[in-house]
Design a protein around this motif. Structure first.
Motif, PDB file in Angstrom:
ATOM      1  N   ASN A   1       0.838  -1.202   0.000  1.00 30.75           N
ATOM      2  CA  ASN A   1       0.000   0.000   0.000  1.00 30.75           C
ATOM      3  C   ASN A   1       0.867   1.244   0.000  1.00 30.75           C
ATOM      4  N   GLY A   2       0.495   2.203  -0.836  1.00 29.83           N
ATOM      5  CA  GLY A   2       1.241   3.451  -0.902  1.00 29.83           C
ATOM      6  C   GLY A   2       2.418   3.404  -1.856  1.00 29.83           C
ATOM      7  N   ALA A   3       2.611   2.274  -2.543  1.00 32.67           N
ATOM      8  CA  ALA A   3       3.757   2.124  -3.455  1.00 32.67           C
ATOM      9  C   ALA A   3       3.648   3.022  -4.690  1.00 32.67           C
ATOM     10  N   GLY A   4       2.426   3.469  -5.005  1.00 34.52           N
ATOM     11  CA  GLY A   4       2.234   4.348  -6.156  1.00 34.52           C
ATOM     12  C   GLY A   4       1.460   3.704  -7.303  1.00 34.52           C
ATOM     13  N   LYS A   5       0.882   2.536  -7.069  1.00 40.63           N
ATOM     14  CA  LYS A   5       0.222   1.783  -8.147  1.00 40.63           C
ATOM     15  C   LYS A   5      -0.985   2.535  -8.715  1.00 40.63           C
ATOM     16  N   THR A   6      -1.886   2.977  -7.829  1.00 42.81           N
ATOM     17  CA  THR A   6      -3.074   3.686  -8.310  1.00 42.81           C
ATOM     18  C   THR A   6      -2.674   5.000  -8.978  1.00 42.81           C
ATOM     19  N   THR A   7      -1.641   5.642  -8.447  1.00 44.02           N
ATOM     20  CA  THR A   7      -1.171   6.888  -9.070  1.00 44.02           C
ATOM     21  C   THR A   7      -0.743   6.634 -10.516  1.00 44.02           C
TER      22      THR A   7
ATOM     23  N   ILE B   1       5.294  -6.577 -12.518  1.00 38.79           N
ATOM     24  CA  ILE B   1       6.194  -5.462 -12.197  1.00 38.79           C
ATOM     25  C   ILE B   1       5.910  -5.069 -10.753  1.00 38.79           C
ATOM     26  N   ALA B   2       6.951  -5.024  -9.931  1.00 36.45           N
ATOM     27  CA  ALA B   2       6.774  -4.648  -8.523  1.00 36.45           C
ATOM     28  C   ALA B   2       7.276  -3.231  -8.300  1.00 36.45           C
ATOM     29  N   LEU B   3       6.461  -2.454  -7.585  1.00 31.17           N
ATOM     30  CA  LEU B   3       6.821  -1.084  -7.235  1.00 31.17           C
ATOM     31  C   LEU B   3       6.987  -0.967  -5.732  1.00 31.17           C
ATOM     32  N   ASP B   4       7.896  -0.098  -5.323  1.00 34.48           N
ATOM     33  CA  ASP B   4       7.956   0.312  -3.927  1.00 34.48           C
ATOM     34  C   ASP B   4       8.421   1.755  -3.917  1.00 34.48           C
ATOM     35  N   HIS B   5       7.774   2.586  -3.119  1.00 38.68           N
ATOM     36  CA  HIS B   5       8.093   4.014  -3.086  1.00 38.68           C
ATOM     37  C   HIS B   5       8.169   4.597  -4.497  1.00 38.68           C
TER      38      HIS B   5
END
Ligand SMILES: Nc1ncnc2c1ncn2[C@@H]1O[C@H](COP(=O)(O)OP(=O)(O)O)[C@@H](O)[C@H]1O
Ligand SMILES: [Mg+2]
Length: 262
Positions: free
Chosen positions: A38-44, A226-230
């Protein structure tokens, strides 16, 4: 053939860098999953693709065309549709009206002019109703027949998620963006939605970007993950490689989150 591409896209809100120099490409007919805590930026990222937010830097290309300067409706008309993590249904409207209303945004600029000029209001409404019935039929028996005229609030949570997808399909997209379609679903519903997402690609020739926390869904249908973090890409590849990548595991542990498997 590459259908869709982000090139070095960045976005910040105040002092918070939410997407950092993100590049990714999606092939036609691919199902690509975006994961991350949560908060990684996916929805953005989805909000940037659909024109809800403008990137601070970088380029977004669809079918080789830059989307910069286009508004949400123009981008929808080009063939990109989405669902929302927090559903955007009209709960007091009927099921069929919820789906029909999604078509009007596609043609909104000229729609009233066209029908006023041709007097084709009734005909146009019939056409849109037929299209809506066709989209709802994709979900089998559960959203058809007597259900058409029931208010959306009468639907189960899983059916609301399905209705949200039917609305997105009304604009006849080439690229469909799904934001946590299995959230709140039980294991059986989750399996069904996984199967349905595969059918959307196979039967409607769609390309799909999927945000999902349920690793059963992600592992079940993704061609690539694809994995996102921050806001940064920390891993990319097939599901097994990404799900076992130490950086990915650490990103979830760091936020005290589990990679859910129902
Ligand atoms: N419109 C906004 N204004 C300010 N901060 C935002 C806005 N949208 C998202 N954020 C912040 O950006 C970060 C990423 O959010 P989001 O893209 O929703 O993450 P995810 O979907 O991966 O959970 C979060 O810290 C969130 O609070
Ligand atoms: Mg999100």
């Amino acid at each position: 053939m590459v259908l869709f591409e982000l090139q070095n896209v960045s976005k910040h809100f105040g002092g918070l860098q939410v997407v950092k120099d993100l590049s990714l490409a999606v092939e036609k007919n691919e199902i690509v999953s975006l994961i991350g805590p949560n908060g990684a930026g996916k929805t953005t990222v989805l909000n940037l693709i659909t024109g809800l937010y403008k990137p601070d830097a970088g380029k977004i290309l669809f079918d080789g065309r830059p989307l910069s300067g286009m508004d949400v409706h123009q981008i929808t008309r080009l063939g990109i549709a989405r669902t929302f993590q927090n559903l955007r249904l009209f709960l007091n409207m009927s099921i069929i009206e919820n789906v029909m209303s999604a078509a009007y945004s596609r043609t909104s600029a000229n729609w009233f002019q066209i029908i006023a000029r041709t007097g084709g209001f009734w005909k146009e409404e019939q056409r849109i109703r037929q299209l809506a019935e066709q989209k709802l039929a994709f979900f089998g028996e559960r959203l058809v027949g007597y259900r058409y005229d029931q208010p959306a609030y009468s639907l189960s949570y899983a059916n609301r998620r399905r209705l949200e997808i039917a609305r997105a399909m009304m604009t006849e997209p080439k690229l469909l963006l799904l934001d946590e379609p299995a959230a709140g679903m039980n294991p059986k519903e989750t399996q069904e939605i996984t199967h349905l997402i595969g059918r959307l690609r196979d039967e409607l020739d769609l390309t799909i970007i999927l945000i999902e926390h349920d690793m059963g869904v992600v592992g079940g249908i993704s061609d690539r993950v694809i994995a996102l973090d921050h806001g940064e890409k920390i891993a990319e590849g097939n599901f097994d490689a990404v799900a076992t990548d130490p950086l990915v595991i650490e990103a979830y542990l760091g936020r005290n989150e589990n990679m859910v498997r129902k």
